[in-house]
Scaffold this motif. Sequence first.
Motif, PDB file in Angstrom:
ATOM      1  N   PHE A  62      38.094 101.896 -16.839  1.00  0.00           N
ATOM      2  CA  PHE A  62      37.371 100.744 -16.440  1.00  0.00           C
ATOM      3  C   PHE A  62      36.404 100.107 -17.672  1.00  0.00           C
ATOM      4  O   PHE A  62      36.655  99.001 -18.055  1.00  0.00           O
ATOM      5  CB  PHE A  62      36.705 100.826 -15.208  1.00  0.00           C
ATOM      6  N   PRO A  63      35.787 101.046 -18.276  1.00  0.00           N
ATOM      7  CA  PRO A  63      34.961 100.352 -19.499  1.00  0.00           C
ATOM      8  C   PRO A  63      35.824  99.849 -20.546  1.00  0.00           C
ATOM      9  O   PRO A  63      35.563  98.801 -20.887  1.00  0.00           O
ATOM     10  CB  PRO A  63      34.075 101.503 -19.873  1.00  0.00           C
ATOM     11  N   TYR A  64      36.914 100.564 -20.611  1.00  0.00           N
ATOM     12  CA  TYR A  64      37.880  99.995 -21.830  1.00  0.00           C
ATOM     13  C   TYR A  64      38.464  98.749 -21.509  1.00  0.00           C
ATOM     14  O   TYR A  64      38.610  97.713 -22.126  1.00  0.00           O
ATOM     15  CB  TYR A  64      38.911 101.093 -22.137  1.00  0.00           C
ATOM     16  N   ILE A  65      39.045  98.833 -20.347  1.00  0.00           N
ATOM     17  CA  ILE A  65      39.691  97.359 -19.734  1.00  0.00           C
ATOM     18  C   ILE A  65      38.598  96.424 -19.532  1.00  0.00           C
ATOM     19  O   ILE A  65      38.926  95.054 -20.077  1.00  0.00           O
ATOM     20  CB  ILE A  65      40.456  97.908 -18.407  1.00  0.00           C
ATOM     21  N   MET A  66      37.498  96.464 -19.327  1.00  0.00           N
ATOM     22  CA  MET A  66      36.495  95.583 -19.309  1.00  0.00           C
ATOM     23  C   MET A  66      36.018  94.951 -20.459  1.00  0.00           C
ATOM     24  O   MET A  66      35.912  93.946 -20.512  1.00  0.00           O
ATOM     25  CB  MET A  66      35.166  96.271 -18.461  1.00  0.00           C
ATOM     26  N   THR A  67      36.272  95.866 -21.509  1.00  0.00           N
ATOM     27  CA  THR A  67      35.927  95.465 -22.796  1.00  0.00           C
ATOM     28  C   THR A  67      36.805  94.494 -23.337  1.00  0.00           C
ATOM     29  O   THR A  67      36.483  93.344 -24.012  1.00  0.00           O
ATOM     30  CB  THR A  67      35.832  96.599 -23.801  1.00  0.00           C
ATOM     31  N   LEU A  68      38.256  94.992 -23.041  1.00  0.00           N
ATOM     32  CA  LEU A  68      39.542  94.094 -23.206  1.00  0.00           C
ATOM     33  C   LEU A  68      39.036  92.509 -22.719  1.00  0.00           C
ATOM     34  O   LEU A  68      39.226  91.472 -23.477  1.00  0.00           O
ATOM     35  CB  LEU A  68      40.688  94.625 -22.960  1.00  0.00           C
ATOM     36  N   PHE A  69      38.812  92.798 -21.299  1.00  0.00           N
ATOM     37  CA  PHE A  69      38.992  91.426 -20.697  1.00  0.00           C
ATOM     38  C   PHE A  69      37.905  90.497 -21.105  1.00  0.00           C
ATOM     39  O   PHE A  69      38.049  89.424 -21.465  1.00  0.00           O
ATOM     40  CB  PHE A  69      38.695  91.543 -19.474  1.00  0.00           C
ATOM     41  N   MET A  70      36.577  91.106 -21.437  1.00  0.00           N
ATOM     42  CA  MET A  70      35.428  90.352 -21.731  1.00  0.00           C
ATOM     43  C   MET A  70      35.512  89.795 -23.133  1.00  0.00           C
ATOM     44  O   MET A  70      35.326  88.492 -23.666  1.00  0.00           O
ATOM     45  CB  MET A  70      34.094  91.253 -21.612  1.00  0.00           C
ATOM     46  N   PHE A  71      36.194  90.709 -24.006  1.00  0.00           N
ATOM     47  CA  PHE A  71      36.249  90.095 -25.475  1.00  0.00           C
ATOM     48  C   PHE A  71      37.219  88.998 -25.347  1.00  0.00           C
ATOM     49  O   PHE A  71      37.069  87.816 -25.861  1.00  0.00           O
ATOM     50  CB  PHE A  71      36.707  91.237 -26.349  1.00  0.00           C
ATOM     51  N   ILE A  72      38.503  89.187 -24.835  1.00  0.00           N
ATOM     52  CA  ILE A  72      39.605  88.130 -24.846  1.00  0.00           C
ATOM     53  C   ILE A  72      39.135  86.678 -23.851  1.00  0.00           C
ATOM     54  O   ILE A  72      39.033  85.738 -24.609  1.00  0.00           O
ATOM     55  CB  ILE A  72      40.655  88.676 -24.018  1.00  0.00           C
ATOM     56  N   VAL A  73      38.427  86.949 -22.998  1.00  0.00           N
ATOM     57  CA  VAL A  73      37.906  85.437 -22.398  1.00  0.00           C
ATOM     58  C   VAL A  73      37.042  84.891 -22.959  1.00  0.00           C
ATOM     59  O   VAL A  73      36.845  83.795 -23.052  1.00  0.00           O
ATOM     60  CB  VAL A  73      37.454  86.083 -20.856  1.00  0.00           C
ATOM     61  N   THR A  74      35.664  85.751 -23.409  1.00  0.00           N
ATOM     62  CA  THR A  74      34.857  85.060 -24.431  1.00  0.00           C
ATOM     63  C   THR A  74      35.520  84.434 -25.581  1.00  0.00           C
ATOM     64  O   THR A  74      35.096  83.500 -25.944  1.00  0.00           O
ATOM     65  CB  THR A  74      33.570  85.974 -24.571  1.00  0.00           C
ATOM     66  N   ALA A  75      36.303  85.322 -26.324  1.00  0.00           N
ATOM     67  CA  ALA A  75      36.850  84.554 -27.337  1.00  0.00           C
ATOM     68  C   ALA A  75      37.632  83.309 -27.206  1.00  0.00           C
ATOM     69  O   ALA A  75      37.610  82.437 -27.964  1.00  0.00           O
ATOM     70  CB  ALA A  75      37.694  85.626 -27.973  1.00  0.00           C
ATOM     71  N   ASN A  76      38.367  83.359 -26.112  1.00  0.00           N
ATOM     72  CA  ASN A  76      39.351  82.087 -25.718  1.00  0.00           C
ATOM     73  C   ASN A  76      38.428  80.848 -25.320  1.00  0.00           C
ATOM     74  O   ASN A  76      38.479  79.781 -25.524  1.00  0.00           O
ATOM     75  CB  ASN A  76      40.050  82.703 -24.273  1.00  0.00           C
ATOM     76  N   PHE A  77      37.183  81.182 -24.593  1.00  0.00           N
ATOM     77  CA  PHE A  77      36.151  80.116 -24.044  1.00  0.00           C
ATOM     78  C   PHE A  77      35.776  79.714 -25.420  1.00  0.00           C
ATOM     79  O   PHE A  77      35.386  78.232 -25.634  1.00  0.00           O
ATOM     80  CB  PHE A  77      35.371  80.554 -23.087  1.00  0.00           C
ATOM     81  N   LEU A  78      34.954  80.540 -26.451  1.00  0.00           N
ATOM     82  CA  LEU A  78      34.736  80.191 -27.393  1.00  0.00           C
ATOM     83  C   LEU A  78      35.495  79.238 -28.393  1.00  0.00           C
ATOM     84  O   LEU A  78      34.795  78.329 -29.147  1.00  0.00           O
ATOM     85  CB  LEU A  78      33.840  81.178 -28.411  1.00  0.00           C
ATOM     86  N   GLY A  79      36.644  79.432 -28.402  1.00  0.00           N
ATOM     87  CA  GLY A  79      37.759  78.754 -29.191  1.00  0.00           C
ATOM     88  C   GLY A  79      37.846  77.486 -28.790  1.00  0.00           C
ATOM     89  O   GLY A  79      38.441  76.589 -29.454  1.00  0.00           O
ATOM     90  N   LEU A  80      37.450  77.253 -27.461  1.00  0.00           N
ATOM     91  CA  LEU A  80      37.744  75.874 -26.821  1.00  0.00           C
ATOM     92  C   LEU A  80      36.630  74.944 -27.222  1.00  0.00           C
ATOM     93  O   LEU A  80      36.592  73.751 -27.086  1.00  0.00           O
ATOM     94  CB  LEU A  80      37.589  75.931 -25.405  1.00  0.00           C
ATOM     95  N   ILE A  81      35.511  75.490 -27.902  1.00  0.00           N
ATOM     96  CA  ILE A  81      34.410  74.608 -28.422  1.00  0.00           C
ATOM     97  C   ILE A  81      34.866  73.804 -29.650  1.00  0.00           C
ATOM     98  O   ILE A  81      35.554  74.382 -30.391  1.00  0.00           O
ATOM     99  CB  ILE A  81      33.132  75.436 -28.843  1.00  0.00           C
ATOM    100  N   PRO A  82      34.612  72.659 -29.787  1.00  0.00           N
ATOM    101  CA  PRO A  82      35.406  71.661 -30.776  1.00  0.00           C
ATOM    102  C   PRO A  82      34.894  72.111 -32.091  1.00  0.00           C
ATOM    103  O   PRO A  82      33.748  72.554 -32.258  1.00  0.00           O
ATOM    104  CB  PRO A  82      34.969  70.380 -30.525  1.00  0.00           C
ATOM    105  N   MET A  83      35.773  72.258 -33.253  1.00  0.00           N
ATOM    106  CA  MET A  83      35.315  72.795 -34.593  1.00  0.00           C
ATOM    107  C   MET A  83      35.323  74.191 -34.461  1.00  0.00           C
ATOM    108  O   MET A  83      34.684  74.716 -35.717  1.00  0.00           O
ATOM    109  CB  MET A  83      34.218  72.171 -35.093  1.00  0.00           C
ATOM    110  N   SER A  84      35.400  74.824 -33.486  1.00  0.00           N
ATOM    111  CA  SER A  84      35.283  76.296 -33.688  1.00  0.00           C
ATOM    112  C   SER A  84      36.643  77.182 -34.113  1.00  0.00           C
ATOM    113  O   SER A  84      37.588  76.500 -34.350  1.00  0.00           O
ATOM    114  CB  SER A  84      34.926  76.797 -32.223  1.00  0.00           C
ATOM    115  N   PHE A  85      36.570  78.313 -34.115  1.00  0.00           N
ATOM    116  CA  PHE A  85      37.725  79.058 -34.807  1.00  0.00           C
ATOM    117  C   PHE A  85      38.222  80.140 -33.593  1.00  0.00           C
ATOM    118  O   PHE A  85      37.363  80.717 -32.968  1.00  0.00           O
ATOM    119  CB  PHE A  85      37.377  80.075 -35.820  1.00  0.00           C
ATOM    120  N   THR A  86      39.392  80.134 -33.227  1.00  0.00           N
ATOM    121  CA  THR A  86      39.967  80.819 -32.198  1.00  0.00           C
ATOM    122  C   THR A  86      40.150  82.268 -32.642  1.00  0.00           C
ATOM    123  O   THR A  86      41.286  82.311 -33.150  1.00  0.00           O
ATOM    124  CB  THR A  86      40.757  80.150 -31.231  1.00  0.00           C
ATOM    125  N   THR A  87      39.671  83.354 -32.509  1.00  0.00           N
ATOM    126  CA  THR A  87      39.875  84.514 -33.170  1.00  0.00           C
ATOM    127  C   THR A  87      41.197  85.317 -32.320  1.00  0.00           C
ATOM    128  O   THR A  87      42.215  85.761 -32.684  1.00  0.00           O
ATOM    129  CB  THR A  87      38.938  85.706 -32.935  1.00  0.00           C
TER     130      THR A  87
END
Lengths: 267, 74, 188
Positions: free
Chosen positions: A110-135
């Motif tokens: 579970f910690p590993y899967i939670m890491t994957l999910f949290m990283f992907i979901v935050t990176a996706n949302f941060l990428g939606l900020i205008p002028m940002s970079f989507t990792t």
Amino acid sequence: MGKLVFYVALALVVVSGVLFAPEHAGLAIHPMDQFTVEALFGGDHVAWYTPTNVTLWMFLAIGAIFVLLVLGSANRGIVPSRAQSVAELAYGFIYKMVEDVAGKDAVKFFPYIMTLFMFIVTANFLGLIPMSFTTTSHFAVTGVLAVLVFVAITVTGFVLHGAKFLGLFWVSSAPLALRPVLALIEVISYFVRPVSLCIRLAGNIMAGHAVLKVFAGFAGALGFASFLPIFAISAFYALEVLVAFIQAYVFTILTCVYLKDALHPSH
Amino acid sequence: MEGDLAYIGAGLAGMGTGIAALGVGNVAANFLAGALRNPSAAASQTATLFIGIAFAEALGIFSFLVALLLMFAV
Amino acid sequence: MATNTHDAGHGAADAAHGAADAAHGSSGMPQLDFSTYGNQIFWLLVTLVVIYMILSRVALPRIAAILNERQGTITNDLAAAEDLKAKAQEAENAYNKALADARAEAQRIAIETRAEIQAGVDEAIAKADVEISAKAAESEAAIAEIRASALDSVKIVASDTASALIAALGGKDDAKTIAAAVAERTEG
């Protein structure tokens, strides 16, 4: 009140489109420029250790996760605050997914899967900020995520079941004559898994961001009518917010499905 | 000349995304039809729905990728 | 091809962009610029390790503890509520029992009192009966006495009258004979 604000914002968009239209309207669409990796502190050469915009936005993702999950739950309230209830929601969501899809004995992952999910979901949302970079729009990033999942699952399967794990490819319920063919297909589909995980995530995110940029290019070219593409961008942005979450969800749930195969290959 | 052919190829590959959209719509439509017949079982199958949509969509994304490669990388 | 189309297609900005691309040594798609892969992979691994550490060391145990604690609190509260409910039931039972007892006691006292009163009444009636019969006997005696004295008076009057009659008729009154005659007449 809300309606009034909406109409005022609408009027502002139209008026600013008229006022700030470029003098030389031209179609200048560079949808892929937003994905360029560049060094943060100048310099053209990007070595493996150079702090780049990838570094910046990944660290922002770490910061966001820290704020949400650690600072949000710092009060340890029996009655949760807003941030804490979001943290608990995320925890419960992934925990239940791991338990339901991959089985009770998958909880140690579970910690590993939670890491994957949290990283992907935050990176996706941060990428939606205008002028940002989507990792997560880069194949290098999603490829590593997918290969990590693939390697972890293959190793787990062989460690837990040894050679019996290969039974996953030998469909014993099929007629004997068909089994070699099916085995070949199963093996190919097994090795396509990381490729498809990688390309699905990066492709979805890249496609969405590129489309936004294309519409933005139309806005530059249309002059005073630029508010039309801007409305289209707004609508598409809402879709992208949905996609950002769904792709993280899909990546995670497919990881869980593959994990179930590794833990219980006979099923 | 070679670049123009690549653009044509990119356009053809782009059709693949539309065909994948048919697939995704098929998955969603069948899910909805099943869910309306048996609404109590629908909630437990949303995960399956998303997995199905993801698989169908992945192939569309593949063709989108091919289009991008043809446009920018060939 | 990228640089090629850029130069051919659009203006100066695109040419500059193409030049920048050339400087980076990449094609038009930054995702396929393999020279940045090492960088991205390195920073991604750093990020993943940091997130994993944050989650597995701090965040997840804490949230799990919070959820457990809440579950515990809810369970405790439910148990306490169950307890209180049982107590309330008990109290109600006790109340009902007390009520029934009180009712029975009241019943008993009422019966007792009624019996007591009945006894008093009976006693009074008996006493009154005795008194009445005593009074009746007394009256009877008095009447008898009166009757007797009346008889005597009749005898005296009769003998007086008889002697007076005899005297008037010129006879010689013989007290003995008169008394016998009177007695014979009054007795008869």
